[in-house]
Design a protein around this motif. Sequence first.
Motif, mmCIF file in Angstrom:
data_model
loop_
_atom_site.group_PDB
_atom_site.id
_atom_site.type_symbol
_atom_site.label_atom_id
_atom_site.label_comp_id
_atom_site.label_asym_id
_atom_site.label_seq_id
_atom_site.Cartn_x
_atom_site.Cartn_y
_atom_site.Cartn_z
ATOM 1 N N ASN A 135 0.809 -1.226 0.000
ATOM 2 C CA ASN A 135 0.000 0.000 0.000
ATOM 3 C C ASN A 135 0.845 1.280 0.000
ATOM 4 O O ASN A 135 0.478 2.285 0.629
ATOM 5 N N ALA A 136 1.970 1.228 -0.710
ATOM 6 C CA ALA A 136 2.719 2.465 -0.970
ATOM 7 C C ALA A 136 1.834 3.383 -1.808
ATOM 8 O O ALA A 136 1.022 2.920 -2.607
ATOM 9 N N PHE A 137 1.998 4.692 -1.604
ATOM 10 C CA PHE A 137 1.141 5.622 -2.349
ATOM 11 C C PHE A 137 1.892 6.324 -3.478
ATOM 12 O O PHE A 137 3.070 6.632 -3.371
ATOM 13 N N PHE A 142 -0.768 -1.292 6.371
ATOM 14 C CA PHE A 142 -1.587 -0.072 6.383
ATOM 15 C C PHE A 142 -1.103 0.790 5.207
ATOM 16 O O PHE A 142 -1.846 1.056 4.277
ATOM 17 N N CYS A 143 0.184 1.126 5.235
ATOM 18 C CA CYS A 143 0.789 1.905 4.143
ATOM 19 C C CYS A 143 2.303 1.932 4.346
ATOM 20 O O CYS A 143 2.769 2.136 5.461
ATOM 21 N N ILE A 164 4.699 2.413 7.738
ATOM 22 C CA ILE A 164 6.129 2.719 7.612
ATOM 23 C C ILE A 164 6.316 4.001 6.789
ATOM 24 O O ILE A 164 5.559 4.252 5.851
ATOM 25 N N GLY A 165 7.336 4.768 7.119
ATOM 26 C CA GLY A 165 7.676 5.964 6.347
ATOM 27 C C GLY A 165 6.516 6.949 6.318
ATOM 28 O O GLY A 165 5.879 7.223 7.343
ATOM 29 N N GLY A 166 6.220 7.454 5.109
ATOM 30 C CA GLY A 166 5.088 8.377 4.968
ATOM 31 C C GLY A 166 3.766 7.725 5.346
ATOM 32 O O GLY A 166 2.801 8.416 5.672
ATOM 33 N N GLY A 167 3.717 6.405 5.339
ATOM 34 C CA GLY A 167 2.526 5.675 5.796
ATOM 35 C C GLY A 167 2.396 5.736 7.304
ATOM 36 O O GLY A 167 1.292 5.801 7.848
ATOM 37 N N PHE A 192 5.494 -0.532 13.115
ATOM 38 C CA PHE A 192 5.556 0.923 12.944
ATOM 39 C C PHE A 192 6.995 1.376 12.800
ATOM 40 O O PHE A 192 7.893 0.816 13.422
ATOM 41 N N GLY A 193 7.200 2.438 12.017
ATOM 42 C CA GLY A 193 8.551 3.000 11.962
ATOM 43 C C GLY A 193 8.705 4.032 10.860
ATOM 44 O O GLY A 193 7.868 4.160 9.971
#
Length: 270
Positions: free
Chosen positions: A32-34, A68-69, A116-119, A137-138
Amino acid sequence: YNWSTLKEYKEILFQFYNGIAKISINRPEVHNAFTPRTVAEMIDAMNICRDNSDIGVIILTGEGGKAFCSGGDQSVRGHGGYIGEDTVPRLNVLDLQMQIRRIPKPVIAMVAGWAIGGGHVLHVVCDLSIAAHNARFGQTGPKVGSFDGGFGASYLARVVGQKKAREIWYLCDQYNAQEALDMGLVNKVVPLEQLEETTVAWCEKILEKSPLALRMLKASFNAELDGQSGIQQLAGDATLLYYLSDEAKEGKNAFLEKRKPDFSKYPKFP
Ligand code: 2NE
């Protein structure tokens, strides 16, 4: 749950059930990368959530149960931003963050798997976060050549404290659901099978409450942290409430009727 589709998109799902809108990133093959398009679709869905008075609470999530993302899609990251079909480099996820924070309805992150990241920042800016046991998470910025020094840093620090926020960004470690709960990064941890039912139950509890009180509370929590722009949001809500009063209507009516306004009958509260 009998989710019905509110609008068809390419990279997200946008569904409705019983006063709840659910926005899901639908790119499970990349956790789920955007892309700029994913974000533009989420912004459009959020605008609909803001205007639709049948919607009282919004769930933000990712499809597939494994993520999640995972942040910006690194395969479309180019010179100066993430590049979509229009070839323009963008960081439009920052606009989405502002929108999540500004929308006068609670937004709940429903987190299974990677945030993760921007997610990760997206769940951080949500009002509440509910995590499944498999959530991780991170931040990865300093590892992949990026950072989010806005809400991703300063608001994260408000949530977990300065030391922990710096640890999260400087080390780029990953934290499990229990660790996230312990540092106040999420509100609740449940088995994956119970994630949606728990989130919907929280939404239903929220939906029983006064929408104006919730709106004022969200603006008030923001105002404490957001300086001039936070006060602007809270003050806008004060204007909304004032517009509901006869006293304010007298001012408008007098103008339209080309007469002097008569405010004499309105109380001067102590
Ligand atoms: C999330 C994580 C740790 C999961 O690792 P693992 O080993 O479970 O999965 P894997 O194999 O890495 O991922 C599965 C597939 O998803 C793709 C992968 O490349 C892989 O594809 P294939 O090899 O099967 O073809 N994938 C995962 N995340 C992706 C991403 N973000 N972009 C493109 N493809 C992605 C692991 O996958 C991971 O570390 N992912 C990268 C996390 C990351 O660094 N995100 C960007 C941070 S920067 C950011 O989001 C940002 C910002 O800092 C400021 C403004 C805007 C955005």
